[in-house]
Write a protein that holds these residues in place. Sequence first.
Motif: not given
Length: 389
Positions: A343-361
């Motif tokens: 089965r194929a697997l697809y992932l999305i992850r925040a890529d800014d180590a300490d930025g807004d995408a992680r702090a306020r997803p």
Amino acid sequence: MALTTGPRSLVTQRQVRGMTAAALVLAVLTGVIVWFAGSDDRALDEACGGALAADEVRTVLGDSGMDVTSGTEGTFGGDSSDSGSGGSSGSGNSGGSSLAVRCAVTAEGRGRVGVTIAGAPRPRAEHGTGELYTAVPARDTLPVPIGHGWSGLLATDNARRGDRGDGKATAAVLLDCARGGRSLLITVETTLRGATLDDPATRPSFVSTAIATARRADDRWDCGARLGKPVRGVGLPVNADEYEPLLGATGTCATVPTAARSAVSTARETARARAPREICALGARDGAPRYRLDAYYGPYAEDARAQYTRYGGEGVTPADKPAGRLGRSAYWAGADCPDGARRALYLIRADDADGDARARPDLGYERAALAAFAARSAEDHGCAAPVTP
């Protein structure tokens, strides 16, 4: 990533001149098949279980003064590999293909070619012991598809072209066999002294051994895969500063939406082609990273899921169900693919180590971007509509 399927015997051609018949018998009895004798030519022709494309290696490294090492173990066929078909569920079973082949050719002053051939899927007993397949570099640069009808990639871990290490690259070719959900993954790491990936005339040298070895491996292990055409040109892996507007993207980021709240408006992408790994890197207006979308097919999907089995942790993971959420800012999806493939697997992850995408997803955007990316990729690969979170 190293193949970890038991004891190995990697013996240089010089060392093997003194090997006795008793030692050869012992190697066979322990499941490791190694055979060298005589000249460099003989050792080269027999390397990687006879599957190494020796003529291409001679073209790349020259035809003299080579040091050859080789080791072969496991099986690909019969009960051992046929029991690993596992349908398309991605969970697999207790069977699998134990074939693990390694060989390397070094020409002093000219370079080195290292080859691994792995049967897939691996036995489930291996999923908790180490990484299953040789990786392709995919962090600082994005691998590009080989194209020409091949399911393959060209990758490098050099963030900047023109570096002293620019003459090093990894090519991978995946052969989906004709029956039983089996496949062969051929990975070739090539280092050429004085060469550069920037030169389009030289670039095919970094994939020629993988393509020719894939043809020989297909015949050697009776895979019966659909093979591609000769490769006379291949693109460059994509660097971090090669971003474009996300609107109008036509490659691996095609159909992925922009996001005002998350400031997502640019993308790094590669061409759309039949490749076992696909990446879409999303960024802000200045290219600063925000999110990363990854698609894994065949052995790469198996290995990605096995990592969650290996390292454990709390909560449900891609090893447990087709779709869901990982941690604070990550989701995954899955799609069933034809011919009994993993089965194929697809992932999305925040890529800014300490930025807004992680702090306020922006969870709504993450789900929408993943759904668009997975749907486009699954359709290109002939897979079913993805199950999304």
